[in-house]
Design a protein around this motif. Structure first.
Motif, mmCIF file in Angstrom:
data_model
loop_
_atom_site.group_PDB
_atom_site.id
_atom_site.type_symbol
_atom_site.label_atom_id
_atom_site.label_comp_id
_atom_site.label_asym_id
_atom_site.label_seq_id
_atom_site.Cartn_x
_atom_site.Cartn_y
_atom_site.Cartn_z
ATOM 1 N N ARG A 243 0.804 -1.215 0.000
ATOM 2 C CA ARG A 243 0.000 0.000 0.000
ATOM 3 C C ARG A 243 0.839 1.267 0.000
ATOM 4 O O ARG A 243 0.479 2.272 0.613
ATOM 5 N N ARG A 244 1.972 1.227 -0.725
ATOM 6 C CA ARG A 244 2.815 2.412 -0.889
ATOM 7 C C ARG A 244 2.895 2.801 -2.362
ATOM 8 O O ARG A 244 3.896 3.322 -2.825
ATOM 9 N N MET A 245 1.818 2.568 -3.113
ATOM 10 C CA MET A 245 1.839 2.813 -4.551
ATOM 11 C C MET A 245 2.091 4.272 -4.915
ATOM 12 O O MET A 245 2.498 4.572 -6.033
ATOM 13 N N GLY A 246 1.861 5.190 -3.996
ATOM 14 C CA GLY A 246 2.075 6.587 -4.298
ATOM 15 C C GLY A 246 3.531 7.019 -4.317
ATOM 16 O O GLY A 246 3.831 8.161 -4.659
ATOM 17 N N LEU A 247 4.454 6.113 -3.974
ATOM 18 C CA LEU A 247 5.860 6.498 -3.884
ATOM 19 C C LEU A 247 6.598 6.442 -5.216
ATOM 20 O O LEU A 247 7.700 6.983 -5.331
ATOM 21 N N PHE A 248 6.038 5.762 -6.213
ATOM 22 C CA PHE A 248 6.738 5.657 -7.496
ATOM 23 C C PHE A 248 5.719 5.614 -8.625
ATOM 24 O O PHE A 248 4.648 5.014 -8.484
ATOM 25 N N GLY A 410 -0.124 7.542 -10.627
ATOM 26 C CA GLY A 410 0.815 8.421 -11.316
ATOM 27 C C GLY A 410 1.782 9.134 -10.384
ATOM 28 O O GLY A 410 1.650 9.104 -9.161
ATOM 29 N N GLU A 411 2.722 9.817 -11.004
ATOM 30 C CA GLU A 411 3.827 10.453 -10.285
ATOM 31 C C GLU A 411 3.359 11.496 -9.280
ATOM 32 O O GLU A 411 3.934 11.638 -8.207
ATOM 33 N N LYS A 412 2.319 12.240 -9.596
ATOM 34 C CA LYS A 412 1.850 13.312 -8.721
ATOM 35 C C LYS A 412 0.662 12.899 -7.869
ATOM 36 O O LYS A 412 0.056 13.736 -7.187
ATOM 37 N N GLN A 413 0.323 11.632 -7.903
ATOM 38 C CA GLN A 413 -0.817 11.143 -7.142
ATOM 39 C C GLN A 413 -0.354 10.544 -5.821
ATOM 40 O O GLN A 413 0.814 10.211 -5.630
ATOM 41 N N ASP A 414 -1.292 10.412 -4.890
ATOM 42 C CA ASP A 414 -1.023 9.784 -3.596
ATOM 43 C C ASP A 414 -1.974 8.619 -3.393
ATOM 44 O O ASP A 414 -3.107 8.616 -3.903
ATOM 45 N N PHE A 415 -1.502 7.637 -2.633
ATOM 46 C CA PHE A 415 -2.293 6.440 -2.371
ATOM 47 C C PHE A 415 -2.155 6.121 -0.885
ATOM 48 O O PHE A 415 -1.058 5.847 -0.402
ATOM 49 N N LEU A 416 -3.273 6.181 -0.164
ATOM 50 C CA LEU A 416 -3.275 5.946 1.279
ATOM 51 C C LEU A 416 -4.048 4.678 1.598
ATOM 52 O O LEU A 416 -5.191 4.501 1.163
#
Length: 590
Positions: A243-248, A410-416
């Protein structure tokens, strides 16, 4: 005039509010209680500095604060009342602990003169929260408010970030004292040792099949950019932790997928072939290590894959797996140092990287699922129309593996998402995210089971005039438990079937925008209408109960269980003739 004469007497409650201002707090999430009435009055005095968000359930309040902490890197702040309020809040504390999220939770407490009398709602919070938090304290002396709150913020953000719990006794909040405020300490973050990055690059230069695993918390935008440049400059295949998809950037040719619950089996097999693991920021816990089967615990000395482990907390390095090299460093500082290193010349693993990327692309291809709704296709069409800075939140459950597998953050997105598997996280986290960044689109994914745990927090969105979009994936069951049930006791359904409301009408009753999706082609138009409504919105996606996971149907699981029983020489497993039909109160169709 001396400093002592300039300090005005303040109550403990006002001191707490002023201490938060001194620490730079801008938001606090709460469910009010009489046990911290004086703090509420103190927060009224600083209402132009701190936005107080009134929530409907203590777990929801702490999930919102935790989402704030994830997105900003600053401690999220929550207030709850004693006894039952603290017990409800403990779920969010556990999320923050396992997710390494900075958080400060204040719990109203009984008057300390009544301690150990089994007073009304009395709980010893040092004992209750000891396994769940980095530090637990209680303030009984108002003069110590600035000191202890300043230390709490230091603890929450230092080393491996995490939650701090502060109990605030009732009569302390009323006492008048004369003490100065204490602001944040000017502490420089730990940097890699002088030979750390050169040794890493030397090991990387000898590798043929390296694999990076990116994880952790408190990455700044600059830090994420720096680590991305290092990884791309060396053409490394990159996975992300659970659940760290927002890091890359999930669209990058270097992205190989996520190593967590529901990871692609082909990726897991390839990870076992790696000859160097760069674990950057992540803990090497049970989800990432696939149940502690991915690596050799004794490390390189026992013939295992050498691991370079970068983490801000030294005690986390080698906790389970012995690394070939441990680097204690602030993650942003490490990223800057790594980016400055000369890349490996003509890295020999370009074919290996391309092979891993091909596996990722293959697993993201939507299968031809039976029925009118192909949720994989619907998700991929949905992401095409969402803004490039969308914030996604997710709950726990089988439904969560669908966005993981088929979407590309995507690069500028966040995933929590909650790495501790807490149901009921997504909706309040989405509201907290929208309050934190009101200009960004926020989409929450949640199952029907998780939504009815904290879905009432949608009232908080209306109360504070924010408009997240909630996607409820409804299969009328606790899907994960049903999956395990079908694998072990096929057809014998016990305790996992659910009766649900019409979710779209639920949000309409608040004045929000509701949609129901039963066909693939309905998803994007529903999303566009939800975005255009400008109101809190909910899209109910009616997923077939037969499609229990994105890789198997109920019939598949039953057949596998039967085959396993026959292979083991056991008698055929008795199965029920049919599954109970999902029940719904109110009309099925709108």
């Amino acid at each position: 005039m001396s400093e002592a004469k300039r300090i005005q007497p303040r109550s403990g409650g006002r001191l707490i509010a002023d201490a938060l201002v001194a620490q730079g707090v801008t938001h606090a999430f709460c469910v009010p209680g009489e046990s911290y009435l004086d703090v509420l009055d103190g927060l009224y005095a600083v209402r132009n500095r701190i936005q107080l968000v009134t929530c409907r359930f203590e777990a929801g309040a702490v999930h919102m604060a935790e989402a704030f902490g994830k997105l900003t890197g600053r401690p999220g702040v929550a207030f709850v009342t004693r006894g039952p309020g603290a017990c409800h809040a403990s779920i969010g504390v556990h999320v923050a602990m396992q997710d390494s999220t900075p958080l400060v939770l204040f719990v109203g407490q009984i008057p300390f003169e009544e301690t150990d009398r089994d007073s009304f709602q009395e709980v010893d919070y040092r004992r209750m929260f000891a396994p769940l938090a980095k530090w637990v304290t209680q303030i009984d002396d108002a003069a110590r408010v600035p000191e202890l709150i300043a230390h709490a913020f230091d603890v929450a953000t230092s080393g491996r970030p995490g939650p701090v719990v502060i109990a605030i006794s009732e009569e302390m909040q009323k006492k008048l004292v004369e003490v100065p405020d204490i602001g944040p300490a000017a502490v420089l973050p730990p940097h890699p040792a002088p030979d750390a990055v050169p040794r890493l690059m030397e090991m990387l230069g000898r590798a043929r099949r390296p694999l990076a695993i990116l994880g952790g918390s408190r990455w700044s935008e600059a830090g994420r950019a720096a680590i991305r440049e290092f990884l791309l400059a060396n053409d490394l295949p990159v996975t992300v932790a659970f659940r760290r998809m927002g890091l890359f950037d999930g669209t990058s040719p270097n992205y190989a997928g996520d190593l967590g619950v529901g990871a692609d089996a082909a990726l897991v097999a390839k990870a076992k072939e790696a000859d160097l693991i760069l674990a950057i920021g992540t803990r090497l816990g049970e989800p990432v290590s696939q149940g502690y089967t991915l690596f050799q615990m004794a490390g390189e000395s026992a013939g295992g894959t050498p691991i370079v482990h970068v983490h801000p907390e030294q005690s986390e390095i080698g906790r389970v797996y012995r690394p070939a090299l441990g680097i204690v460093s602030d993650l942003d500082a490490f990223a800057e140092a790594a980016r400055a290193a000369k890349p490996v010349a003509s890295p020999p693993w370009s074919g290996w990287r391309a092979e891993l990327r091909a596996l990722r692309e293959k697993q993201a291809v939507a299968p031809d699922y039976a029925g009118p709704l192909n949720f994989a296709v619907a998700l991929q069409e949905m992401e095409k129309v969402l803004p490039p800075d969308t914030i996604y939140t997710t709950d726990a459950g089988n439904f969560a593996t669908w966005p993981n597998r088929f979407m590309h953050v995507g690069e500028k997105q966040d995933f929590l998402g909650p790495t501790n598997g807490a149901m009921g996280y997504s909706v309040p986290a989405a509201i907290g995210a929208k309050i934190t960044f009101p200009e960004r689109t926020v989409v929450a994914f949640v199952g029907d089971g998780g939504f009815l745990m904290t879905g009432q927090e949608i009232a908080t969105a209306f109360h504070h005039s924010v408009n997240p979009i909630v996607v409820v994936v409804n299969n009328s069951m606790y899907g994960t438990i049903r999956m395990y049930q079908e694998r072990t006791y096929p057809g014998r359904i016990s305790g996992t079937a659910l009766t649900n409301p019409d979710f779209a009408r639920f949000i309409e009753s608040f004045g929000g925008h509701g949609e129901t999706v039963e066909r693939t082609e309905e998803m994007v138009p529903a999303l566009k209408r939800a975005m255009a409504s400008g109101r809190p919105a909910l899209i109910e996606v009616r997923l077939s109960p037969e499609q229990i996971t994105n890789r198997a149907t109920v019939a598949d699981l039953r057949a596998q269980a039967q085959k396993a029983a026959e292979a083991a020489g056991r008698a055929p497993i008795a199965q029920a003739h049919r599954a109970p039909s999902p029940r719904r109160q109110g009309p099925r169709l709108r």
